[in-house]
Structure formats: C-alpha cells, structure tokens
Design an enzyme around this catalytic site. Structure first.
Site, PDB file in Angstrom:
ATOM      1  N   GLU A  27      28.589 -16.672  19.518  1.00  0.00           N
ATOM      2  CA  GLU A  27      28.992 -17.969  18.754  1.00  0.00           C
ATOM      3  C   GLU A  27      27.871 -18.442  18.474  1.00  0.00           C
ATOM      4  OE1 GLU A  27      32.080 -18.754  17.705  1.00  0.00           O
ATOM      5  OE2 GLU A  27      32.644 -16.625  18.366  1.00  0.00           O
TER       6      GLU A  27
ATOM      7  N   TRP B 171      26.511 -17.624  15.084  1.00  0.00           N
ATOM      8  CA  TRP B 171      27.125 -18.019  14.046  1.00  0.00           C
ATOM      9  C   TRP B 171      26.359 -19.311  13.482  1.00  0.00           C
ATOM     10  CZ3 TRP B 171      30.573 -16.859  10.241  1.00  0.00           C
ATOM     11  CH2 TRP B 171      31.596 -15.923  10.715  1.00  0.00           C
TER      12      TRP B 171
ATOM     13  N   TRP C  76      42.755 -27.690  -7.577  1.00  0.00           N
ATOM     14  CA  TRP C  76      43.248 -28.776  -6.375  1.00  0.00           C
ATOM     15  C   TRP C  76      43.868 -30.003  -6.690  1.00  0.00           C
ATOM     16  CZ3 TRP C  76      41.822 -26.020  -2.222  1.00  0.00           C
ATOM     17  CH2 TRP C  76      40.564 -25.536  -2.195  1.00  0.00           C
TER      18      TRP C  76
ATOM     19  N   ASN D   1      37.543 -25.844  18.330  1.00  0.00           N
ATOM     20  CA  ASN D   1      37.228 -25.191  17.246  1.00  0.00           C
ATOM     21  C   ASN D   1      38.535 -24.637  16.657  1.00  0.00           C
ATOM     22  OD1 ASN D   1      35.532 -23.369  15.457  1.00  0.00           O
ATOM     23  ND2 ASN D   1      36.375 -21.763  16.936  1.00  0.00           N
TER      24      ASN D   1
ATOM     25  N   TRP E 154      38.372 -28.770  -0.227  1.00  0.00           N
ATOM     26  CA  TRP E 154      37.494 -28.423   1.320  1.00  0.00           C
ATOM     27  C   TRP E 154      36.603 -29.766   1.219  1.00  0.00           C
ATOM     28  CZ3 TRP E 154      32.528 -27.266   1.379  1.00  0.00           C
ATOM     29  CH2 TRP E 154      31.984 -26.710   0.172  1.00  0.00           C
TER      30      TRP E 154
ATOM     31  N   TRP F 272      33.716 -24.953   6.782  1.00  0.00           N
ATOM     32  CA  TRP F 272      34.871 -25.364   5.747  1.00  0.00           C
ATOM     33  C   TRP F 272      35.019 -24.311   4.550  1.00  0.00           C
ATOM     34  CZ3 TRP F 272      38.759 -28.748   5.365  1.00  0.00           C
ATOM     35  CH2 TRP F 272      38.820 -29.892   6.697  1.00  0.00           C
TER      36      TRP F 272
HETATM   37  C1  FAD Z   1      36.186 -26.536   9.539  1.00  0.00           C
HETATM   38  C2  FAD Z   1      35.424 -26.553  10.904  1.00  0.00           C
HETATM   39  C3  FAD Z   1      34.133 -27.298  10.808  1.00  0.00           C
HETATM   40  C4  FAD Z   1      33.157 -27.191  11.660  1.00  0.00           C
HETATM   41  N1  FAD Z   1      32.215 -28.165  11.908  1.00  0.00           N
HETATM   42  C5  FAD Z   1      31.067 -28.094  12.565  1.00  0.00           C
HETATM   43  C6  FAD Z   1      29.844 -28.745  12.722  1.00  0.00           C
HETATM   44  O1  FAD Z   1      29.971 -29.900  11.904  1.00  0.00           O
HETATM   45  N2  FAD Z   1      28.964 -28.950  13.769  1.00  0.00           N
HETATM   46  C7  FAD Z   1      29.231 -27.727  14.663  1.00  0.00           C
HETATM   47  O2  FAD Z   1      28.217 -27.526  15.236  1.00  0.00           O
HETATM   48  N3  FAD Z   1      30.183 -26.865  14.470  1.00  0.00           N
HETATM   49  C8  FAD Z   1      31.192 -27.074  13.662  1.00  0.00           C
HETATM   50  N4  FAD Z   1      32.224 -25.787  13.459  1.00  0.00           N
HETATM   51  C9  FAD Z   1      32.083 -24.988  14.533  1.00  0.00           C
HETATM   52  C10 FAD Z   1      32.784 -25.125  16.077  1.00  0.00           C
HETATM   53  O3  FAD Z   1      34.016 -25.554  15.684  1.00  0.00           O
HETATM   54  C11 FAD Z   1      31.851 -26.033  17.182  1.00  0.00           C
HETATM   55  O4  FAD Z   1      30.619 -25.540  17.091  1.00  0.00           O
HETATM   56  C12 FAD Z   1      32.653 -25.676  18.427  1.00  0.00           C
HETATM   57  O5  FAD Z   1      33.797 -26.193  18.287  1.00  0.00           O
HETATM   58  C13 FAD Z   1      31.663 -26.621  19.230  1.00  0.00           C
HETATM   59  O6  FAD Z   1      32.077 -26.508  20.519  1.00  0.00           O
HETATM   60  P1  FAD Z   1      31.498 -26.039  21.794  1.00  0.00           P
HETATM   61  O7  FAD Z   1      29.999 -26.502  21.626  1.00  0.00           O
HETATM   62  O8  FAD Z   1      31.894 -26.204  23.099  1.00  0.00           O
HETATM   63  O9  FAD Z   1      31.366 -24.359  21.182  1.00  0.00           O
HETATM   64  P2  FAD Z   1      31.119 -23.010  22.151  1.00  0.00           P
HETATM   65  O10 FAD Z   1      32.155 -22.223  22.110  1.00  0.00           O
HETATM   66  O11 FAD Z   1      30.520 -23.399  23.379  1.00  0.00           O
HETATM   67  O12 FAD Z   1      29.830 -22.351  21.398  1.00  0.00           O
HETATM   68  C14 FAD Z   1      28.654 -22.633  21.634  1.00  0.00           C
HETATM   69  C15 FAD Z   1      27.806 -23.062  20.215  1.00  0.00           C
HETATM   70  O13 FAD Z   1      27.770 -22.262  19.269  1.00  0.00           O
HETATM   71  C16 FAD Z   1      27.826 -22.700  17.932  1.00  0.00           C
HETATM   72  N5  FAD Z   1      29.185 -22.252  17.178  1.00  0.00           N
HETATM   73  C17 FAD Z   1      30.291 -22.017  17.891  1.00  0.00           C
HETATM   74  N6  FAD Z   1      31.161 -21.843  16.850  1.00  0.00           N
HETATM   75  C18 FAD Z   1      30.512 -21.729  15.789  1.00  0.00           C
HETATM   76  C19 FAD Z   1      30.931 -21.675  14.250  1.00  0.00           C
HETATM   77  N7  FAD Z   1      32.178 -21.334  14.121  1.00  0.00           N
HETATM   78  N8  FAD Z   1      30.153 -21.734  13.290  1.00  0.00           N
HETATM   79  C20 FAD Z   1      29.023 -22.156  13.707  1.00  0.00           C
HETATM   80  N9  FAD Z   1      28.383 -22.284  14.996  1.00  0.00           N
HETATM   81  C21 FAD Z   1      29.385 -22.350  16.129  1.00  0.00           C
HETATM   82  C22 FAD Z   1      27.831 -24.195  18.050  1.00  0.00           C
HETATM   83  O14 FAD Z   1      26.391 -24.646  18.100  1.00  0.00           O
HETATM   84  C23 FAD Z   1      28.275 -23.992  19.686  1.00  0.00           C
HETATM   85  O15 FAD Z   1      27.812 -25.311  20.406  1.00  0.00           O
HETATM   86  C24 FAD Z   1      33.420 -26.292  12.842  1.00  0.00           C
HETATM   87  C25 FAD Z   1      34.480 -25.230  12.535  1.00  0.00           C
HETATM   88  C26 FAD Z   1      35.180 -25.515  11.729  1.00  0.00           C
HETATM   89  C27 FAD Z   1      36.462 -24.515  11.783  1.00  0.00           C
END
Ligand code: FAD
Length: 483
Positions: free
Chosen positions: A278, A281, A309, A344, A362, A385
């Site tokens: 993750e 990502w 849209w 997420n 979006w 997005w």
């Molecule tokens: C529509 C949408 C918008 C989002 N906007 C953001 C945003 O502005 N900033 C953001 O940091 N994340 C964003 N995310 C990704 C993700 O939802 C969050 O990073 C995550 O929910 C943060 O919670 P956590 O730190 O507990 O994640 P954990 O599950 O603990 O993951 C650890 C770290 O991995 C990274 N990560 C995890 N999932 C993703 C992902 N899908 N894409 C990129 N990095 C990821 C983050 O830095 C996160 O803190 C978005 C996802 C969606 C679907």
C-alpha cells in the site's frame, strides 16, 4: 563570520515537517555553519493549488510541534510570508547564508526549478535531497527504460531494487545563528477555523507532528498490523496505520515505515508485505504525477475528455453533506466532514457514487476531498480519483460500478460504521441498515425513522443511474473508436 567558520545555511521546510530522517537538515548541519530553519507561507499560486481548509488546521499544529522540537535542540523556526525567492534572499542577506537546503517535493518540481534559477542569479545555491518516497521517481523503470503504467509490475520492480535507503537519525543539536532572524507569529497566519469551528473533532483522532506520527506507527505495529490484510477493508474497525496525514506533511518518511516493519516475527510477514504494498501505491501515484504534473486536472486517458458529465448543484451538495439516502455513502461523507478523514474502502464507494451514480466530473470530487481531507495529497488524491473514474493509469474500468447497498453489506455487515456516522439510523434492524428504503413501515417506525423527514429517501435509483452511466461510457467508447 571568522575565516574558519563556514557561512550559515538555510533549511527551508516545506512538506517535510520533521527532524528525523531529514537529509536536507542533516546536510545543513554537516556544513559546520549555523542553520537557519524557515517555513514560508507562499502566496496562492505559488503552490500546487491552495492548501485545503483541513490541512491548514493540520499545518498550524504541525508547525507548533516542529518549532517546539527545533527549540529543544537549541535553535528556532522562522516563519515568513511571501514569494519563496524573496524571503530566501532576505534571509541570506540577514544571516550571510549562501546555500538553501530542501527535500524535494515532486509535486512542485517545476516551480522549484524556477526558484533555483532565480536564487542562482542572486548567488544563492538551492541543494535538494530525496526522502519523500521509498525510491526517487524515475528510479523504477521498465526493461526498456520507460516508466510503469501498471502498479503490479511497478511493485515487482521496486522489490527487486532491495530495501530503500536506511533512515537518518534526528540530530541532537542544531547550531543556531548568533542573531536569530525575525519571525512572524503563527497565530497571525489564522490557519485555524473559527465561527464555526468545523475542525472541533479533528483532535479526537489526530496529533499533528512527528511525535504523533511515531505514536501512530507504534500503535499500528503493536496492535493492528497482525490483522492488516483482513481488516483494512472493514471501515468499522481500526485496522490501518492512520499515517496518511503524517506522510502527506512529511512528518514521517516511508523509509522509516519500511524499516520499522523489518525485524518483526516471521508470522507478520504476510501482513507486512500487504502494508508495504500500500505504501508503494504512494510511490506509484508520484511516478504518475511526475509524468503528468496536472494529474488533478487532466485525464490520464484523454479519451475521457469527451465524457458527457452532468452537474446538478443540489445533487453535489447532498453528496458533500452525506444526504444521499444511501447509508454507506452518507456515513463516509460525514466521517470526512467530522474528522477530515475517510476510510479507504468508503473513499472508493463515495467517489464511485459521485462519478457513476450522479455522473459528476471526478475533478469536482477531487477538489472537495482536497479541501476536506487532512491527508490530501496531490499525487494520491488525483491518482485515486482517476482510478475510480476509469480515466487513470491502471484504473478500475469505468463499467465496474459499485452498488452502494451491496458494498455496505459486504464491508460493513453489521452496520456498525453506518450507525456511528449516521446516528438517525442507529436503531434500524441490521437487515435494512444499508437499504432503509426497502424496510417495512413498521420496522422504520420502530427505529424512529421517517424517510424523507429524519433521513433522506435515495436521491437516485441506483439501477437507473448504473444504466445511464454505462450508456454514457458506451457512447464515449464509440466516439473514441470512430475517432
Ligand atoms: C478517491 C480516493 C481519494 C484518496 N485520496 C487520498 C489522499 O488525498 N491522500 C492519501 O494519502 N491517500 C488518499 N487515498 C488513498 C487511501 O484512501 C489513503 O491513503 C488511506 O485511506 C489512508 O489511511 P491509512 O494511512 O490508515 O492507510 P494504510 O492502509 O495504513 O496505508 C499506509 C499508507 O499507504 C499509502 N496508501 C494506502 N493506500 C493508498 C492508495 N490507494 N493510493 C496511494 N497511497 C496509498 C498511504 O500513504 C497510507 O498512509 C485516496 C483513495 C481514494 C479511493
């Protein structure tokens, strides 16, 4: 300055509000001269979009924490407002500094190149370091030297590179200049909301700053990592790291996360692998952003430029306020408003609802999230997005339309998450918690619900919306094939 004493160095903090694993800080100290730490509030247009409201709240507290930590090491933090080049030139003039040290923030590379050139003309050198990502963008290449457009091969190639670099320990002292340059007061920046204080609940969950990040990491490794793979999709449980806002402000580095999860028992290996994936990502989203700096505005797949849209201001407002009549969507949007955060899985559901059920561009959703999320990140937000919209690299195909009822039943089977964030549904029978519109009148009455009064009726029929979205996509594809 005496002959033996090297000139002062300016340390320009940006989205790297930490002392630990800070290569720029380390290099500034290594010069042997005094270090002048500064944070510059640049006027709008000098950043990639203005900082959102939720992140202004975060920034205030993070700068407070950073200033305290810097003071504990014998130095101070200068706060100034203005165009970066002017502020840095003034500071150099006041302190005799000849070099400015920064950690690279890839979303503003173009802007930084210009700043470097302008500083150069003033005989000030800008020296940049990596640290924001596991590996610098551009390091992970395909066999033919190109960049990856699909995540899994990107991740496979990243793992072949081996471990990311070792983090650098925080310094024990920061040498201060004899006369500290003047600083503005943090309060004068008015970053905190008032009248109304919509961030009143943020501090229930968040402690901005490095110490808060360390505590979240320890709590995650100690209590949640063992269940990450299973739990990370369930919004009712606290199974993820909650580190995204700390990462977004650079209060902790991904290299630190990687190495903190290195020497754990073998039984943790599978969950550690999922967690690191993750985090990777985030690197992937930044690699896309480096290729397309306007990822928040331009469809990665230009075919989507022709998407038809729709936009209805009342519908958009109902979505932002969590009044769509679909409980899982409303719970997510209200969690976002109250805490500056959304789980997420629910981000995917709410984004899909906006894009595919309401057919709203979006980019409108991306902007709303950017303003409301404490973790708003230029690469992750835009990249995700576009992933949901189907317009991104390695995106979920547009025709995969999330059904908000089935998603709710699958990922919040007891309705615990909905009950927490949509309290007017709290007493509803589990069977109907994700579809109150199907509940018999006596079930609703027993739970104290009057649809259309205490909780909205669905703002759109999902079946109709799905067909409408698929028809629009078919026309888009048809047009692309003809063109
Ligand atoms: C529509 C949408 C918008 C989002 N906007 C953001 C945003 O502005 N900033 C953001 O940091 N994340 C964003 N995310 C990704 C993700 O939802 C969050 O990073 C995550 O929910 C943060 O919670 P956590 O730190 O507990 O994640 P954990 O599950 O603990 O993951 C650890 C770290 O991995 C990274 N990560 C995890 N999932 C993703 C992902 N899908 N894409 C990129 N990095 C990821 C983050 O830095 C996160 O803190 C978005 C996802 C969606 C679907």
């Amino acid at each position: 300055m005496t002959a033996e004493q090297p000139p002062a160095a300016i340390l320009w903090f940006r989205r790297d509000l930490r002392l630990d694993d800070n290569a720029a800080l380390h290099a500034a100290i290594e010069t042997g001269g005094a270090v002048v730490p500064v944070y510059i509030r640049e006027p709008e247009g000098h950043n990639i979009g203005p900082l959102g409201g939720a992140q202004e709240w975060w920034l205030h507290h993070s700068l407070e924490a950073l200033r305290k930590a810097v003071r504990e090491l014998g130095s101070d933090l200068v706060l100034r407002t203005g165009a970066a080049v002017d502020v840095l030139a003034d500071l150099a003039h006041e302190t005799g500094a000849q070099t400015v040290f920064i950690n690279r923030a890839y979303e503003r590379d173009e802007q930084d190149r210009k700043i470097a050139a302008d500083l150069d003309a003033k005989e000030l050198r800008l020296t940049a370091f990596h640290g924001k990502l596991l590996h610098p963008p551009g390091r992970i290449k395909t066999g033919s030297g190109g960049s990856f457009k699909v995540f899994t091969p990107f991740w496979n190639a990243m793992q072949k590179l081996g471990e990311p670099r070792e983090p650098i320990a925080a310094p024990t002292r920061i040498p201060a200049p004899k006369h500290f340059p003047k600083s503005q007061s943090l309060n004068s920046w008015a970053l905190l909301p008032s009248k109304p204080d919509w961030a009143a609940h943020f501090s229930d969950l968040w402690t901005p700053g490095e110490q808060g990040a360390k505590e979240k990491l320890e709590a995650f490794i100690g209590n949640h990592l063992h269940d990450y793979k299973r739990g990370r999709d369930l919004p009712a449980i606290d199974a993820t790291s909650n580190l995204s806002a700390h990462l977004a402000h650079g209060e902790i580095t991904p290299a630190r996360l990687w190495h903190a999860t290195r020497d754990l028992p073998r039984s943790a290996a599978e969950n550690v692998g999922h967690f690191r994936r993750e985090v990777a990502w985030r690197d992937f989203c930044y690699s896309l952003l480096s290729e397309k700096p306007r990822l928040d505005e331009e469809n990665w797949d230009r075919k989507f430029d022709a998407m038809e849209w729709l936009y209805d201001a009342d519908e958009f407002t109902a979505w932002t306020r969590g009044q769509t009549g679909y409980p899982i969507v409303d719970a997510g949007m209200r969690q976002l408003w109250k805490y500056g955060f959304m789980h997420n899985r629910v981000r995917m559901i709410t984004a899909s609802f906006l894009i595919k059920d309401l057919m709203i561009d979006w980019r409108k959703g991306e902007k709303w999230f950017r303003d409301a999320l404490v973790d708003a990140d230029p690469a992750n937000n835009a990249g995700n997005w576009q992933w949901v919209a189907g317009s991104g690299a390695d995106a979920s195909p547009f025709f995969r339309v999330f059904n908000p009822v089935l998603q709710g039943e699958k990922f919040d089977p007891d309705g615990t998450y909905v009950r927490e964030h949509v309290p007017e549904l709290a007493k509803l029978d589990k069977k109907y918690i994700h579809k109150p519109f199907d509940a018999p009148p006596q079930t609703l009455a027993k739970a104290g619900i009057e649809l259309g009064t205490t909780y909205p009726k669905p703002m759109i029929d999902h079946g109709f919306a799905r067909d409408r979205a698929l028809a629009a996509y078919k026309r888009l594809r048809g047009a692309a094939e003809e063109g």
